[in-house]
Design an enzyme around this catalytic site. Structure first.
Site, PDB file in Angstrom:
ATOM      1  N   HIS A 213      -5.448   7.095   1.549  1.00  0.00           N
ATOM      2  CA  HIS A 213      -4.382   6.630   0.643  1.00  0.00           C
ATOM      3  C   HIS A 213      -3.003   6.729   1.277  1.00  0.00           C
ATOM      4  O   HIS A 213      -2.110   5.967   0.941  1.00  0.00           O
ATOM      5  CB  HIS A 213      -4.492   7.340  -0.701  1.00  0.00           C
ATOM      6  CG  HIS A 213      -5.624   6.791  -1.505  1.00  0.00           C
ATOM      7  ND1 HIS A 213      -6.886   7.316  -1.446  1.00  0.00           N
ATOM      8  CD2 HIS A 213      -5.698   5.699  -2.301  1.00  0.00           C
ATOM      9  CE1 HIS A 213      -7.693   6.591  -2.199  1.00  0.00           C
ATOM     10  NE2 HIS A 213      -7.001   5.602  -2.736  1.00  0.00           N
ATOM     11  N   ARG A 320      -2.216   1.372  -9.387  1.00  0.00           N
ATOM     12  CA  ARG A 320      -2.875   2.679  -9.203  1.00  0.00           C
ATOM     13  C   ARG A 320      -2.125   3.718 -10.038  1.00  0.00           C
ATOM     14  O   ARG A 320      -1.231   4.405  -9.546  1.00  0.00           O
ATOM     15  CB  ARG A 320      -2.857   3.073  -7.717  1.00  0.00           C
ATOM     16  CG  ARG A 320      -3.792   2.251  -6.835  1.00  0.00           C
ATOM     17  CD  ARG A 320      -3.777   2.780  -5.402  1.00  0.00           C
ATOM     18  NE  ARG A 320      -4.911   2.333  -4.607  1.00  0.00           N
ATOM     19  CZ  ARG A 320      -4.888   1.305  -3.763  1.00  0.00           C
ATOM     20  NH1 ARG A 320      -3.782   0.604  -3.608  1.00  0.00           N
ATOM     21  NH2 ARG A 320      -5.964   0.977  -3.082  1.00  0.00           N
ATOM     22  N   ARG A 357      -5.190   0.301 -13.662  1.00  0.00           N
ATOM     23  CA  ARG A 357      -6.397   1.109 -13.457  1.00  0.00           C
ATOM     24  C   ARG A 357      -6.173   2.493 -14.052  1.00  0.00           C
ATOM     25  O   ARG A 357      -5.119   3.101 -13.818  1.00  0.00           O
ATOM     26  CB  ARG A 357      -6.710   1.238 -11.966  1.00  0.00           C
ATOM     27  CG  ARG A 357      -7.939   2.120 -11.759  1.00  0.00           C
ATOM     28  CD  ARG A 357      -8.361   2.166 -10.340  1.00  0.00           C
ATOM     29  NE  ARG A 357      -7.414   2.880  -9.503  1.00  0.00           N
ATOM     30  CZ  ARG A 357      -7.552   3.005  -8.187  1.00  0.00           C
ATOM     31  NH1 ARG A 357      -8.577   2.437  -7.584  1.00  0.00           N
ATOM     32  NH2 ARG A 357      -6.681   3.664  -7.473  1.00  0.00           N
ATOM     33  N   ASN A 479     -12.729  -0.244  -0.469  1.00  0.00           N
ATOM     34  CA  ASN A 479     -12.423   0.962   0.326  1.00  0.00           C
ATOM     35  C   ASN A 479     -13.469   2.039   0.048  1.00  0.00           C
ATOM     36  O   ASN A 479     -14.010   2.654   0.962  1.00  0.00           O
ATOM     37  CB  ASN A 479     -11.036   1.510  -0.030  1.00  0.00           C
ATOM     38  CG  ASN A 479      -9.957   0.474   0.107  1.00  0.00           C
ATOM     39  OD1 ASN A 479     -10.109  -0.464   0.869  1.00  0.00           O
ATOM     40  ND2 ASN A 479      -8.878   0.628  -0.636  1.00  0.00           N
ATOM     41  N   ARG A 490     -13.456   8.121   4.222  1.00  0.00           N
ATOM     42  CA  ARG A 490     -12.435   7.127   4.583  1.00  0.00           C
ATOM     43  C   ARG A 490     -11.151   7.763   5.112  1.00  0.00           C
ATOM     44  O   ARG A 490     -10.324   7.085   5.724  1.00  0.00           O
ATOM     45  CB  ARG A 490     -12.123   6.226   3.380  1.00  0.00           C
ATOM     46  CG  ARG A 490     -11.604   6.984   2.190  1.00  0.00           C
ATOM     47  CD  ARG A 490     -11.580   6.145   0.931  1.00  0.00           C
ATOM     48  NE  ARG A 490     -10.323   5.467   0.729  1.00  0.00           N
ATOM     49  CZ  ARG A 490      -9.983   4.867  -0.412  1.00  0.00           C
ATOM     50  NH1 ARG A 490     -10.843   4.831  -1.423  1.00  0.00           N
ATOM     51  NH2 ARG A 490      -8.828   4.285  -0.537  1.00  0.00           N
ATOM     52  N   CYS A 527     -10.067  -5.720  -4.736  1.00  0.00           N
ATOM     53  CA  CYS A 527      -8.753  -5.063  -4.694  1.00  0.00           C
ATOM     54  C   CYS A 527      -8.690  -3.992  -3.611  1.00  0.00           C
ATOM     55  O   CYS A 527      -7.695  -3.287  -3.495  1.00  0.00           O
ATOM     56  CB  CYS A 527      -8.375  -4.489  -6.058  1.00  0.00           C
ATOM     57  SG  CYS A 527      -9.494  -3.202  -6.614  1.00  0.00           S
TER      58      CYS A 527
END
Ligand code: PEP
Ligand code: MG
Length: 589
Positions: A213, A320, A357, A479, A490, A527
């Site tokens: 992130h 987000r 979201r 992701n 990730r 997305c």
């Protein structure tokens, strides 16, 4: 001497500037800029912290003096003398003042920066005795930091690194026009957000993966960044000249004039390319064969809506919301605060749809450094996203109510992250219903909300029919879908080479999700970062995708790909890619 450090390219472009190091410290330290009129206060805070430690040592020395030589070894006395000397060391004292006065760093940041500067000098000393004084310096700095913790006057939390916007009074640098680049071991996503005010021209971190992130926020800021550069924060020194090549994932330190000239040229090329793309702003995103494609924006904060509009987004495809919850030390935003934030985003988009979201806290997005979630063994597999929301229904209801109320001000879609189980789906739908009927009963104004689910766990991608029975649309969070399909963290640079969007298993899940939604006449979008990767645009179009959500800076580049595409020809080609055992080689060949 020029040298380069290799990491992962996460945000494109070239940045050239002087290094600002955020040193890691064993004590949690806040990093923020002060205003010019706060300089003396900050210097005073360091002085008081230092005086407290000096007093403690003097007290100890007195106690020792009252003991006999047997109980008070000579080494201990000598050590205390060294500590006292270091506390009064001119270079330490003046250095700290320099960072506060000239750079407007807060006291703690100035102290750790000067420690870092001196520690490197110690490292280079030939004399072993002197080299070992580094540990003493670290000890006393830690003591001063701890002594200062009790006398914070700013009200800012002493947790993690918090860097605030550049002070209104501006930098006090001699070379005020020189761009600055930030080099750190790690920057949390919420700290990264603080940089949105535009103090730094580029970022480098030792850790992090391409879709961590921190990397995502850097990309959304459209500022060159390299993560996973491993030793960068140790090798680069304060004020070093640094080139960040965000395309190649390379950091060049102390570049020679020839290298500098080459990168200056590259930098100009990037600008030319940008202004060329700028001409596409008002061109509708339609393929050569007339297929309309929605290019939407991913945002982190309500005010990002302005950048989304400016970039030509036809809506927000992912807000987000968890960024509203970070760095709050447990004081979560209440319904009114959330409502105002969502409303700002909705109104900012002026009638264009906004996908909000629900909170996706956890894994590499901790709420703050005190968040217990981070202490779990496998946070990415733990209580994150919808699991966290369902574990605290009243907190979740607060968010659902706020979103429903914001929907009275413009078109809103709600998006639920990380679902896998039918039970979770049922609970979520029931809570949305409950929020609606509560508002109805209370006579509160609220609007219609379309309900969607993220497909980011393979289990969800393999049970699409269930999802489509309960939701109006789906959004592929590639992701996480890649992370969970390939069992790759990730955010971990050591396995970044295995994080592969083109793995046949990933492509299969993506393709099936798009195909099933289209077959059922339901909307589907991507997305995850894949949507903003121009190397993936043709393939996704060929698989039938018509809605892409990405950070605003990438929209025009993707639009250019869309304008050049013919989906009629891409569809059979995409099936061939899908069928191949090595899609990456097939695409390259
Ligand atoms: C994703 O997982 O692809 C996604 C868009 O969500 P996030 O990156 O915030 O986890
Ligand atoms: Mg996700």
């Amino acid at each position: 001497m020029t040298f380069s450090i290799h990491g992962l390219a996460v945000a494109r472009g070239i940045a050239i500037g002087r290094a600002v190091l955020v040193a890691s410290s064993r004590v949690d330290v806040a990093h923020y800029f002060i205003e010019a009129d706060q300089v003396e206060r900050e210097i005073g805070r360091v002085r008081r912290g230092r005086d407290a430690v000096v007093e403690e040592i003097l007290g100890l020395q007195q106690t020792i003096a009252s003991l006999g030589p047997k109980d008070a070894p000579h080494e201990l006395r000598a050590l205390l003398d060294v500590h006292l000397m270091l506390l009064q060391d001119e270079e330490m004292v003046e250095g700290v003042k320099h960072w506060i006065r000239d750079r407007l760093y807060n006291a703690e940041w100035a102290l750790t920066t000067q420690l870092e500067t001196l520690a490197r000098q110690f490292d280079e000393m030939e004399n072993e005795y002197l080299r070992e004084r580094k540990a003493d310096l670290e000890q006393i700095t830690e003591k001063v930091l701890r002594a200062m913790q009790g006398q914070l006057t700013t009200g800012l939390p002493l947790v993690a690194s918090v860097v605030r916007k550049v002070p209104a009074s501006g930098w006090q640098l001699d070379d005020a026009d020189v761009p600055l680049v930030l080099i750190a071991h790690e920057i949390s996503p919420s700290d990264m957000l603080q940089f949105k005010q535009g103090v730094f021209a580029g970022f480098v971190t030792d850790v992090g993966g391409k879709t961590s992130h921190t990397a995502i926020v850097a990309r959304s800021m459209d500022i060159p960044a390299v993560v996973g550069a491993r030793t960068a924060s140790h090798l680069v020194r304060q004020d070093d000249w640094v080139i960040i090549d965000g395309d190649a994932g390379v950091v060049i330190v102390d570049p020679s004039p020839i290298i500098l000239a080459e990168y200056n040229y590259k930098q100009r090329q990037v600008e030319v390319e940008r202004s060329r793309l700028g001409r596409l702003l008002d061109t509708p995103a339609v393929t050569l064969d007339g297929q309309k494609v929605d290019l939407l924006a991913n945002i982190e904060m309500p005010d990002d809506a302005a950048a989304a509009i400016k970039a030509g987004a036809v809506g927000v495809g992912l807000f987000r919301s968890e960024f509203l919850f970070m760095g709050r030390l447990g004081h979560l935003p209440d319904e009114e605060e959330q409502y105002q934030a969502y409303r700002r985003a909705v109104e900012g988009m002026a009638g264009l749809p906004v996908v909000i979201r629900t909170v996706d806290i956890g894994a590499d997005k901790p709420m703050d450094s005190t968040f217990v979630e981070g202490k779990h063994l496998n946070p990415a597999l733990g209580l994150r996203a919808i699991r966290w929301s369902l574990a605290d229904p009243s907190m979740f209801l607060t968010q659902l109510r706020a979103i429903l109320r914001a929907a009275a001000h413009g078109p809103v879609k709600m998006l639920i992250p990380m679902l896998a189980h039918l039970g979770e789906i049922r609970q979520t739908v029931a809570l949305v219903e409950q929020a609606r009927s509560e508002l109805q009963r209370e006579g509160q104004v609220y609007g219609p909300v379309v309900l969607g689910a993220m497909i980011e766990i393979p289990a969800a991608a393999l049970t699409l029919k269930t999802f489509l029975r309960h939701f109006d649309y789906l959004s592929l969070g590639t992701n996480d879908l890649i992370q969970y399909t390939l069992a790759i963290d990730r955010a971990d640079e050591s396995v970044a080479h295995l994080y592969d969007p083109l793995h046949p298993a990933v492509l299969r899940l993506v393709a099936d999700t798009i195909a099933e939604c289209r077959a059922q006449g339901k909307e589907v979008s991507v997305c995850g970062e894949m949507a903003g990767d121009i190397a993936m645009t043709r393939l996704l179009l060929g698989l039938g995708l018509r809605s892409f959500s990405m950070h605003p800076a990438q929209i025009l580049a993707v639009k250019q790909e869309v304008l050049r595409a013919d989906t009629g020809r891409l569809a059979p080609w995409a099936q061939a890619v899908l069928a191949h055992e090595d899609p990456a080689a097939f695409l390259a060949g």
